[in-house]
Design an enzyme around this catalytic site. Sequence first.
Site, PDB file in Angstrom:
ATOM      1  N   ARG A  71      44.137  88.453 -17.861  1.00 19.43           N
ATOM      2  CA  ARG A  71      44.334  87.599 -16.680  1.00 19.43           C
ATOM      3  C   ARG A  71      43.222  87.891 -15.661  1.00 19.43           C
ATOM      4  O   ARG A  71      42.757  87.006 -14.959  1.00 19.43           O
ATOM      5  CB  ARG A  71      45.721  87.801 -16.060  1.00 19.43           C
ATOM      6  CG  ARG A  71      45.883  87.042 -14.751  1.00 19.43           C
ATOM      7  CD  ARG A  71      47.332  86.766 -14.312  1.00 19.43           C
ATOM      8  NE  ARG A  71      48.284  87.776 -14.687  1.00 19.43           N
ATOM      9  CZ  ARG A  71      48.421  88.967 -14.076  1.00 19.43           C
ATOM     10  NH1 ARG A  71      47.659  89.291 -13.048  1.00 19.43           N
ATOM     11  NH2 ARG A  71      49.315  89.834 -14.504  1.00 19.43           N
ATOM     12  N   TYR A 131      41.507  62.237  -4.128  1.00 23.96           N
ATOM     13  CA  TYR A 131      42.272  62.307  -5.362  1.00 23.96           C
ATOM     14  C   TYR A 131      43.775  62.444  -5.052  1.00 23.96           C
ATOM     15  O   TYR A 131      44.167  63.293  -4.249  1.00 23.96           O
ATOM     16  CB  TYR A 131      41.764  63.489  -6.185  1.00 23.96           C
ATOM     17  CG  TYR A 131      42.530  63.700  -7.462  1.00 23.96           C
ATOM     18  CD1 TYR A 131      42.451  62.780  -8.499  1.00 23.96           C
ATOM     19  CD2 TYR A 131      43.347  64.806  -7.628  1.00 23.96           C
ATOM     20  CE1 TYR A 131      43.164  62.968  -9.671  1.00 23.96           C
ATOM     21  CE2 TYR A 131      44.059  65.004  -8.798  1.00 23.96           C
ATOM     22  CZ  TYR A 131      43.967  64.081  -9.820  1.00 23.96           C
ATOM     23  OH  TYR A 131      44.671  64.262 -10.957  1.00 23.96           O
ATOM     24  N   ASP A 141      35.004  68.728  -2.969  1.00 22.91           N
ATOM     25  CA  ASP A 141      35.398  68.348  -4.324  1.00 22.91           C
ATOM     26  C   ASP A 141      34.231  67.538  -4.898  1.00 22.91           C
ATOM     27  O   ASP A 141      34.006  66.398  -4.506  1.00 22.91           O
ATOM     28  CB  ASP A 141      36.686  67.509  -4.276  1.00 22.91           C
ATOM     29  CG  ASP A 141      37.182  67.095  -5.660  1.00 22.91           C
ATOM     30  OD1 ASP A 141      36.371  67.095  -6.613  1.00 22.91           O
ATOM     31  OD2 ASP A 141      38.366  66.741  -5.790  1.00 22.91           O
ATOM     32  N   LYS A 179      36.731  66.829 -16.210  1.00 19.56           N
ATOM     33  CA  LYS A 179      36.002  65.569 -16.165  1.00 19.56           C
ATOM     34  C   LYS A 179      34.586  65.751 -16.738  1.00 19.56           C
ATOM     35  O   LYS A 179      34.450  66.016 -17.915  1.00 19.56           O
ATOM     36  CB  LYS A 179      36.004  65.026 -14.734  1.00 19.56           C
ATOM     37  CG  LYS A 179      37.384  65.119 -14.038  1.00 19.56           C
ATOM     38  CD  LYS A 179      38.459  64.251 -14.671  1.00 19.56           C
ATOM     39  CE  LYS A 179      39.865  64.537 -14.169  1.00 19.56           C
ATOM     40  NZ  LYS A 179      40.074  64.546 -12.751  1.00 19.56           N
TER      41      LYS A 179
HETATM   42  C1  LIG Z   1      41.030  65.062 -11.838  1.00 22.98           C
HETATM   43  C2  LIG Z   1      40.625  65.384 -10.452  1.00 22.98           C
HETATM   44  C3  LIG Z   1      41.153  66.497  -9.777  1.00 22.98           C
HETATM   45  C4  LIG Z   1      42.233  67.387 -10.376  1.00 22.98           C
HETATM   46  O1  LIG Z   1      41.789  68.079 -11.496  1.00 22.98           O
HETATM   47  P1  LIG Z   1      42.730  68.466 -12.744  1.00 22.98           P
HETATM   48  O2  LIG Z   1      41.782  69.116 -13.673  1.00 22.98           O
HETATM   49  O3  LIG Z   1      43.327  67.203 -13.275  1.00 22.98           O
HETATM   50  O4  LIG Z   1      43.781  69.384 -12.221  1.00 22.98           O
HETATM   51  C5  LIG Z   1      40.702  66.759  -8.501  1.00 22.98           C
HETATM   52  N1  LIG Z   1      39.778  65.964  -7.911  1.00 22.98           N
HETATM   53  C6  LIG Z   1      39.246  64.891  -8.523  1.00 22.98           C
HETATM   54  C7  LIG Z   1      38.226  64.070  -7.819  1.00 22.98           C
HETATM   55  C8  LIG Z   1      39.663  64.565  -9.810  1.00 22.98           C
HETATM   56  O5  LIG Z   1      39.145  63.477 -10.407  1.00 22.98           O
END
Ligand SMILES: *Cc1c(COP(=O)(O)O)cnc(C)c1O
Length: 379
Positions: free
Chosen positions: A46, A98, A170, A195
Amino acid sequence: MKRATTYIHAGAEPDPSTGAIMTPIFQTSTYVQEAPGKNKGYEYARSQNPTRKALEDAFAILENGKFGLAFSSGVAATDAVIKLLAPGDEVICANDMYGGTYRLFTKVFERFGIVFKYVDTTNASNIESAVTNKTKLVWIETPTNPLMNITDIAAVAAITKSKNILLAVDNTFASPALQNPLDLGADIIMHSATKYLGGHSDVIQGALMMNDAELRERLYFIQKSCGAVPGPMDCFLVLRGIKTLGVRMKAHCENGKLIANWLQNNPKVAKVYWPGFEDHPGHAVAKKQMTDFGGMISFELKNDSVEEANRVLSSTHLFSLAESLGGVESLINHPASMTHASIPREERIKNGLNDSLIRLSVGIEDAEDLIDDLNKAIG
Ligand SMILES: *Cc1c(COP(=O)(O)O)cnc(C)c1O
């Protein structure tokens, strides 16, 4: 080192015990110690894992940062950042972001006494006016999901720096190939590695990157104490994905440009949201802080009804109807009923997210095939 080389070599050292060129998947929970307290830097998985370590080093390099941390999902990475705060602290964040981030803030962290203020961050002065002596963090997303709004990262960083507030960005939509917020003054970058970093729709993962050693220690403490760590197999998949980030992003951007322009000229389409258009309100800032405009596009139809949107959404064949983005395959999504369903309708409409809005994650298939698919669906 040039970027194209970085993607291939970031964090990659041949395995010292065998010379394996790819970092092995260290599928282990613990490490044998030579004597009590005497170990090779790995005690319990962990806290540390060599596959994760290689990936975290790669994360740092990709964002021109000093440190990277990997989490079990993007929202787990966001969760760790908010856990830096205490009850009563205030966060200023974008009013268009998001849906899962919004849900985490409003449904989980508000209960713990953290205060979130939502402002239109495309105008940095709105952030400045919202700052109080309790503001500890500014959370922005650019381009935003799904309206492709652009926030000037350097302008926001100038405000947060002067007031000693942390700035987290982000950077999921741009990926490290198109935009590097630490270079523009941000303190923390968050990626949903699910992504573009992973890039193949086969893993859920999150990343944080930063330069400050003390901030890294505090976030590492949260990572190991709260335990939202990714498994080694997932780390391996993202390490592999990163190798083709450069060529994939180039293809996403080329296809994105062709499709955005095609939609713009389609008589059945009312509005196209893509920061590459010169008349996009954020175009100048996007041009300044991004190297290209990406493969994320949203659009509204002239026939502005949920029924017509639903008809298009269920008529494509190459564009698969699914949440998520950033994979090699093209996806089509209806934010109002899918990714952003957790935002109340009133709130959505107020922020310009209409019921008929359709979002595309343009993949790296042949652009002609993709346009043909959309053409048949839009009819
Ligand atoms: C998908 C996404 C998230 C969240 O990420 P996860 O891997 O699904 O937890 C946060 N911000 C944006 C812009 C996203 O597209």
